[in-house]
Motif scaffolding. Structure first.
Motif, PDB file in Angstrom:
ATOM      1  N   THR A 155     -41.882   4.014 -71.113  1.00  0.00           N
ATOM      2  CA  THR A 155     -42.242   5.131 -71.977  1.00  0.00           C
ATOM      3  C   THR A 155     -41.518   6.372 -71.477  1.00  0.00           C
ATOM      4  O   THR A 155     -40.986   6.406 -70.359  1.00  0.00           O
ATOM      5  CB  THR A 155     -43.756   5.415 -71.962  1.00  0.00           C
ATOM      6  OG1 THR A 155     -44.115   5.937 -70.657  1.00  0.00           O
ATOM      7  CG2 THR A 155     -44.565   4.170 -72.255  1.00  0.00           C
ATOM      8  N   LEU A 156     -41.529   7.430 -72.292  1.00  0.00           N
ATOM      9  CA  LEU A 156     -40.956   8.692 -71.834  1.00  0.00           C
ATOM     10  C   LEU A 156     -41.764   9.266 -70.674  1.00  0.00           C
ATOM     11  O   LEU A 156     -41.208   9.915 -69.788  1.00  0.00           O
ATOM     12  CB  LEU A 156     -40.897   9.693 -72.992  1.00  0.00           C
ATOM     13  CG  LEU A 156     -39.624   9.672 -73.837  1.00  0.00           C
ATOM     14  CD1 LEU A 156     -39.403   8.329 -74.502  1.00  0.00           C
ATOM     15  CD2 LEU A 156     -39.619  10.797 -74.863  1.00  0.00           C
ATOM     16  N   GLY A 157     -43.077   9.018 -70.666  1.00  0.00           N
ATOM     17  CA  GLY A 157     -43.887   9.451 -69.541  1.00  0.00           C
ATOM     18  C   GLY A 157     -43.484   8.768 -68.247  1.00  0.00           C
ATOM     19  O   GLY A 157     -43.499   9.388 -67.178  1.00  0.00           O
ATOM     20  N   ARG A 166     -43.486  10.846 -77.951  1.00  0.00           N
ATOM     21  CA  ARG A 166     -43.749   9.545 -78.564  1.00  0.00           C
ATOM     22  C   ARG A 166     -43.187   9.493 -79.987  1.00  0.00           C
ATOM     23  O   ARG A 166     -43.005  10.529 -80.632  1.00  0.00           O
ATOM     24  CB  ARG A 166     -45.261   9.280 -78.641  1.00  0.00           C
ATOM     25  CG  ARG A 166     -45.916   8.927 -77.322  1.00  0.00           C
ATOM     26  CD  ARG A 166     -45.633   7.486 -76.949  1.00  0.00           C
ATOM     27  NE  ARG A 166     -46.411   7.034 -75.797  1.00  0.00           N
ATOM     28  CZ  ARG A 166     -46.332   5.814 -75.288  1.00  0.00           C
ATOM     29  NH1 ARG A 166     -45.530   4.916 -75.841  1.00  0.00           N
ATOM     30  NH2 ARG A 166     -47.060   5.471 -74.243  1.00  0.00           N
ATOM     31  N   GLY A 167     -42.945   8.280 -80.465  1.00  0.00           N
ATOM     32  CA  GLY A 167     -42.570   8.125 -81.860  1.00  0.00           C
ATOM     33  C   GLY A 167     -43.637   8.635 -82.797  1.00  0.00           C
ATOM     34  O   GLY A 167     -43.331   9.124 -83.892  1.00  0.00           O
ATOM     35  N   VAL A 173     -33.484  14.962 -69.846  1.00  0.00           N
ATOM     36  CA  VAL A 173     -33.210  15.207 -68.429  1.00  0.00           C
ATOM     37  C   VAL A 173     -33.897  14.155 -67.565  1.00  0.00           C
ATOM     38  O   VAL A 173     -33.335  13.680 -66.570  1.00  0.00           O
ATOM     39  CB  VAL A 173     -33.662  16.622 -68.032  1.00  0.00           C
ATOM     40  CG1 VAL A 173     -33.538  16.836 -66.522  1.00  0.00           C
ATOM     41  CG2 VAL A 173     -32.854  17.661 -68.781  1.00  0.00           C
ATOM     42  N   HIS A 174     -35.110  13.774 -67.943  1.00  0.00           N
ATOM     43  CA  HIS A 174     -35.811  12.736 -67.175  1.00  0.00           C
ATOM     44  C   HIS A 174     -35.045  11.421 -67.239  1.00  0.00           C
ATOM     45  O   HIS A 174     -34.846  10.760 -66.214  1.00  0.00           O
ATOM     46  CB  HIS A 174     -37.228  12.552 -67.731  1.00  0.00           C
ATOM     47  CG  HIS A 174     -38.059  13.799 -67.663  1.00  0.00           C
ATOM     48  ND1 HIS A 174     -39.064  14.077 -68.571  1.00  0.00           N
ATOM     49  CD2 HIS A 174     -38.030  14.853 -66.797  1.00  0.00           C
ATOM     50  CE1 HIS A 174     -39.612  15.237 -68.256  1.00  0.00           C
ATOM     51  NE2 HIS A 174     -39.019  15.720 -67.200  1.00  0.00           N
ATOM     52  N   GLY A 175     -34.605  11.034 -68.437  1.00  0.00           N
ATOM     53  CA  GLY A 175     -33.817   9.816 -68.545  1.00  0.00           C
ATOM     54  C   GLY A 175     -32.527   9.911 -67.768  1.00  0.00           C
ATOM     55  O   GLY A 175     -32.091   8.947 -67.118  1.00  0.00           O
ATOM     56  N   LEU A 176     -31.894  11.083 -67.801  1.00  0.00           N
ATOM     57  CA  LEU A 176     -30.654  11.302 -67.069  1.00  0.00           C
ATOM     58  C   LEU A 176     -30.864  11.135 -65.576  1.00  0.00           C
ATOM     59  O   LEU A 176     -30.056  10.494 -64.878  1.00  0.00           O
ATOM     60  CB  LEU A 176     -30.146  12.717 -67.385  1.00  0.00           C
ATOM     61  CG  LEU A 176     -28.798  13.150 -66.839  1.00  0.00           C
ATOM     62  CD1 LEU A 176     -27.674  12.295 -67.405  1.00  0.00           C
ATOM     63  CD2 LEU A 176     -28.555  14.631 -67.155  1.00  0.00           C
ATOM     64  N   ALA A 177     -31.952  11.692 -65.053  1.00  0.00           N
ATOM     65  CA  ALA A 177     -32.231  11.575 -63.620  1.00  0.00           C
ATOM     66  C   ALA A 177     -32.540  10.140 -63.223  1.00  0.00           C
ATOM     67  O   ALA A 177     -32.220   9.710 -62.112  1.00  0.00           O
ATOM     68  CB  ALA A 177     -33.400  12.490 -63.244  1.00  0.00           C
ATOM     69  N   HIS A 189     -31.970   5.109 -73.267  1.00  0.00           N
ATOM     70  CA  HIS A 189     -33.268   4.435 -73.284  1.00  0.00           C
ATOM     71  C   HIS A 189     -34.340   5.356 -73.878  1.00  0.00           C
ATOM     72  O   HIS A 189     -35.182   4.916 -74.679  1.00  0.00           O
ATOM     73  CB  HIS A 189     -33.648   4.015 -71.869  1.00  0.00           C
ATOM     74  CG  HIS A 189     -34.835   3.114 -71.791  1.00  0.00           C
ATOM     75  ND1 HIS A 189     -35.901   3.361 -70.963  1.00  0.00           N
ATOM     76  CD2 HIS A 189     -35.133   1.953 -72.446  1.00  0.00           C
ATOM     77  CE1 HIS A 189     -36.809   2.397 -71.101  1.00  0.00           C
ATOM     78  NE2 HIS A 189     -36.363   1.533 -71.996  1.00  0.00           N
ATOM     79  N   VAL A 190     -34.324   6.641 -73.514  1.00  0.00           N
ATOM     80  CA  VAL A 190     -35.264   7.602 -74.084  1.00  0.00           C
ATOM     81  C   VAL A 190     -35.115   7.656 -75.602  1.00  0.00           C
ATOM     82  O   VAL A 190     -36.106   7.604 -76.348  1.00  0.00           O
ATOM     83  CB  VAL A 190     -35.030   8.997 -73.460  1.00  0.00           C
ATOM     84  CG1 VAL A 190     -35.686  10.096 -74.291  1.00  0.00           C
ATOM     85  CG2 VAL A 190     -35.564   9.031 -72.028  1.00  0.00           C
TER      86      VAL A 190
END
Length: 377
Positions: free
Chosen positions: A16-18, A305-306, A327-331, A340-341
């Motif tokens: 998940t994004l979380g 979320r979607g 940024v979270h996905g990038l890190a 993926h995000v």
């Protein structure tokens, strides 16, 4: 929990994004984490953005025909595969060595729109060269802060036009930084090698002399802050569509439309400027009503979320933007993490569309949201 990397470098428990945010906190430096995740003052608006989407309830519908459904739309005359764009986020090389390069590759691969920050740590021409050759890439827009010297702003506009950017996004809600306490507590400074490369060589004009007892803010900075006249000037000096980012008041929305802007982005800057502003989910409906379909209205702030994407469209938005999640996905995993995000949001959007009986985006409307006051027809 299993933190072993899955195929491609994303940990197996990141679904998940979380989860991306949780893992990113461990991978970002203390300074970078404060910069990207922090907000203004007590961060009330930042938290409210998230809570407002959670507080909206969906209305399911059953047994509707859904074959051939899709998430396609048209924005500013441009076809998009889905309504999720990447918001402008500065200094992404603090999150991953590839920074905006990785984000650009992910956006192109996932057919997502990307808005590059003026304060990108990678040159705007290099980002365009990564996105534009991809045949199915989403729209590529360039975000502007109006510089004190109009010639500096115009130089950036001409570079964006020459590089192939499709629109300009003028951020209008941050004439001054918010009181970012989290950054101050950690003593935030840009690390060596990370700069706003698009602004290199732009020498700021000399500071205005302060009157006796004058204010550094009101007498020093505000006299050169952007006004509606600057928006009109910019509209007259570019062939690109112009969107305004940071619109929260219906009267401002109407004035922007009167000046001929191509679109609006309802945004409170992720809670990073003025704390205790309402959540963007609460601000969006009034702005949509004010423009009455004259221009598309987009929204950002707290979308994770979607279901949040769906709710934004039900409130009248044409599309959404996500900032911190990229940024979270990038890190977490560079370009693959950002991709993926985006994939998670699109997949979740398709799921909620199916479960609410909406085969296409134009079927999503206010009736898709449950209300305790609803009565059977």
């Amino acid at each position: 929990m299993n933190r072993s990397p899955a195929a491609g470098g994303i940990p197996a428990d990141v679904v998940t994004l979380g989860d991306h945010e949780r893992v990113a906190r461990d991978r970002l430096s203390v300074s970078a984490e404060a910069y990207f995740n922090g907000a203004a003052a007590d961060e009330i608006t930042c938290q409210a953005n998230r809570l407002a989407w959670d507080g909206l309830r969906l209305q399911s519908r059953v047994l509707r025909p859904l074959g051939g459904g899709h998430t396609r739309l048209t924005l500013l005359g441009r076809p998009l595969a889905h309504p999720v764009l990447l918001a402008p986020v500065a200094y992404q090389c603090m999150a991953h060595p590839d920074g905006e390069r990785a984000t650009a590759r992910a956006a192109a691969a996932l057919q997502a729109g990307m808005v590059l920050s003026t304060q990108s740590s990678v040159a705007l021409e290099e980002v365009a060269a990564l996105v534009l050759p991809e045949p199915d890439h989403g729209p590529l827009w360039f975000q502007l802060y109006l510089q004190q010297d109009r010639s500096h702003t115009l130089a950036l506009v001409r570079r964006a036009e020459a590089a192939g950017y499709e629109a300009l996004v003028l951020t209008v809600d941050a004439p001054v930084h918010g009181a970012r306490d989290r950054e101050r507590r950690v003593g935030f400074r840009l690390p060596a090698g990370v700069t706003a490369v698009n602004l290199a060589g732009l020498v700021p004009p000399p500071a205005l002399p302060l009157p006796p007892g004058g204010s550094l803010l009101f007498d020093g900075l505000m006299p050169t802050a952007a006004t509606w006249d600057d928006v009109a000037w910019l509209r007259a000096h570019t062939r690109l569509p112009l969107l305004l980012k940071g619109i929260t008041h219906p009267e401002d929305a109407r004035q922007a439309v009167a000046l001929g802007v191509a679109g609006l982005i309802v945004s409170n800057h992720g809670g990073r400027t003025l704390d205790t502003l309402p959540a963007t989910a609460d601000l969006l409906p009034a702005v949509v009503r004010a423009v009455a379909g004259a221009v598309p209205v987009l929204v950002d702030g707290g979308i994770r979320r979607g279901t949040d994407v769906f709710k934004a469209l039900a409130l009248g938005a044409t599309a959404v933007l996500v900032g911190r999640p990229q940024v979270h996905g990038l890190a977490v995993a560079g370009a693959l993490g950002v991709a993926h995000v985006l994939r998670l949001l699109r997949d979740e959007l398709e799921i909620v569309m199916a479960l609410t009986g909406c085969a296409t985006l134009d079927r999503i409307d206010a009736a898709s949201l449950w209300s305790p006051d609803a009565r059977s027809p």
